[in-house]
Design a protein around this motif. Structure first.
Motif, short mmCIF file in Angstrom:
data_model
loop_
_atom_site.label_atom_id
_atom_site.label_comp_id
_atom_site.label_asym_id
_atom_site.label_seq_id
_atom_site.Cartn_x
_atom_site.Cartn_y
_atom_site.Cartn_z
N TRP A 7 7.15 -8.69 7.06
CA TRP A 7 7.45 -7.26 7.13
C TRP A 7 7.74 -6.70 5.73
O TRP A 7 7.30 -5.61 5.38
CB TRP A 7 8.59 -6.99 8.08
N ALA A 8 8.46 -7.47 4.91
CA ALA A 8 8.74 -7.04 3.54
C ALA A 8 7.44 -6.93 2.73
O ALA A 8 7.26 -5.99 1.95
CB ALA A 8 9.71 -8.00 2.86
N CYS A 9 6.53 -7.87 2.93
CA CYS A 9 5.24 -7.83 2.23
C CYS A 9 4.41 -6.64 2.68
O CYS A 9 3.75 -5.98 1.87
CB CYS A 9 4.47 -9.12 2.46
N ILE A 10 4.43 -6.35 3.96
CA ILE A 10 3.67 -5.21 4.48
C ILE A 10 4.22 -3.90 3.92
O ILE A 10 3.46 -3.02 3.49
CB ILE A 10 3.68 -5.21 6.03
N LYS A 11 5.54 -3.75 3.89
CA LYS A 11 6.15 -2.53 3.35
C LYS A 11 5.80 -2.38 1.87
O LYS A 11 5.45 -1.29 1.41
CB LYS A 11 7.66 -2.54 3.53
N ALA A 12 5.89 -3.47 1.11
CA ALA A 12 5.57 -3.42 -0.32
C ALA A 12 4.10 -3.07 -0.53
O ALA A 12 3.76 -2.26 -1.40
CB ALA A 12 5.89 -4.76 -0.98
N PHE A 13 3.23 -3.63 0.28
CA PHE A 13 1.81 -3.35 0.16
C PHE A 13 1.51 -1.88 0.49
O PHE A 13 0.74 -1.23 -0.22
CB PHE A 13 1.00 -4.26 1.09
N LEU A 14 2.11 -1.38 1.55
CA LEU A 14 1.83 0.00 1.94
C LEU A 14 2.34 1.02 0.91
O LEU A 14 1.62 1.95 0.55
CB LEU A 14 2.44 0.30 3.32
N VAL A 15 3.54 0.82 0.43
CA VAL A 15 4.09 1.77 -0.55
C VAL A 15 3.39 1.61 -1.90
O VAL A 15 2.95 2.60 -2.49
CB VAL A 15 5.62 1.59 -0.68
N GLY A 16 3.28 0.39 -2.39
CA GLY A 16 2.59 0.18 -3.66
C GLY A 16 1.13 0.59 -3.60
O GLY A 16 0.60 1.20 -4.53
N GLY A 17 0.49 0.30 -2.49
CA GLY A 17 -0.91 0.71 -2.31
C GLY A 17 -1.06 2.22 -2.25
O GLY A 17 -2.03 2.78 -2.77
N SER A 18 -0.10 2.89 -1.64
CA SER A 18 -0.14 4.35 -1.59
C SER A 18 0.01 4.96 -2.98
O SER A 18 -0.69 5.92 -3.32
CB SER A 18 0.96 4.90 -0.68
N ILE A 19 0.91 4.40 -3.77
CA ILE A 19 1.07 4.88 -5.14
C ILE A 19 -0.22 4.68 -5.94
O ILE A 19 -0.68 5.58 -6.65
CB ILE A 19 2.27 4.19 -5.82
N CYS A 20 -0.82 3.52 -5.79
CA CYS A 20 -2.08 3.24 -6.48
C CYS A 20 -3.21 4.13 -5.97
O CYS A 20 -4.06 4.56 -6.74
CB CYS A 20 -2.45 1.77 -6.34
N ALA A 21 -3.22 4.40 -4.67
CA ALA A 21 -4.25 5.27 -4.10
C ALA A 21 -4.12 6.69 -4.65
O ALA A 21 -5.13 7.35 -4.92
CB ALA A 21 -4.15 5.28 -2.58
#
Length: 125
Positions: A7-21
Motif C-alpha cells: 500500500w505504501a508503494c502504491i501511494k508513492a507511485f500514484l503521487v510521484g507518478g502524478s507529479i511526473c505526469a
C-alpha cells in the motif's frame, strides 16, 4: 506487513507518478523549457511547503512526494522555517541550505563518482 508495504508503494507511485505526469503535460503542451519546468516545481514545493500544504502529501505518500523536485522545495521551506525559529532573521539565508546539505552533497559526490567511472565525452565532437 506485506500489505502495508504494498500500500505504501502504491501511494508513492500514484503521487510521484502524478507529479511526473504534470511535468510531462507541461513539457508536451506548453512552450516551457525543461529547466523552467524544474524551476517551477521547486518554487511550487517552496510555496506549498511554506503554507503547510505539502507536508500532509509527504505524510501520505512518503518518498512519492519527497523525492521529486517539489519535495526539494518543501525541504527548503521547512529548513527556513526551523532556522528562523532558532536563529531569527539570519535563518532566512541559512535554513534552506542547511536542511538540504546532505542531499546536495550526495548528488555532487555521486555525480562526480559516476563521471569519473564512465568518463563522459563532449557530444559536439
Amino acid at each position: 506487513m506485506i500489505v502495508e508495504l504494498l500500500w505504501a508503494c502504491i501511494k508513492a507511485f500514484l503521487v510521484g507518478g502524478s507529479i511526473c505526469a504534470i511535468g510531462q503535460v507541461l513539457l508536451d503542451y506548453t512552450k516551457m523549457t525543461p529547466a523552467r519546468i524544474l524551476f517551477s516545481f521547486v518554487v511550487a514545493g517552496v510555496i506549498l511547503g511554506a503554507f503547510g500544504i505539502y507536508q500532509p502529501l509527504v505524510d501520505f505518500a512518503g518518498s512519492g512526494a519527497s523525492v521529486p523536485l517539489t519535495g526539494f522545495g518543501n525541504l527548503l521551506a521547512q529548513g527556513v522555517k526551523e532556522a528562523v525559529d532558532q536563529d531569527g532573521f539570519i535563518g532566512i539565508f541559512t535554513g534552506g541550505i542547511c536542511s538540504a546539505a546532505g542531499g546536495l552533497t550526495a548528488a555532487i559526490f555521486f555525480g562526480l563518482l559516476i563521471a569519473t567511472i564512465l568518463k563522459p565525452n563532449d557530444k559536439n565532437k
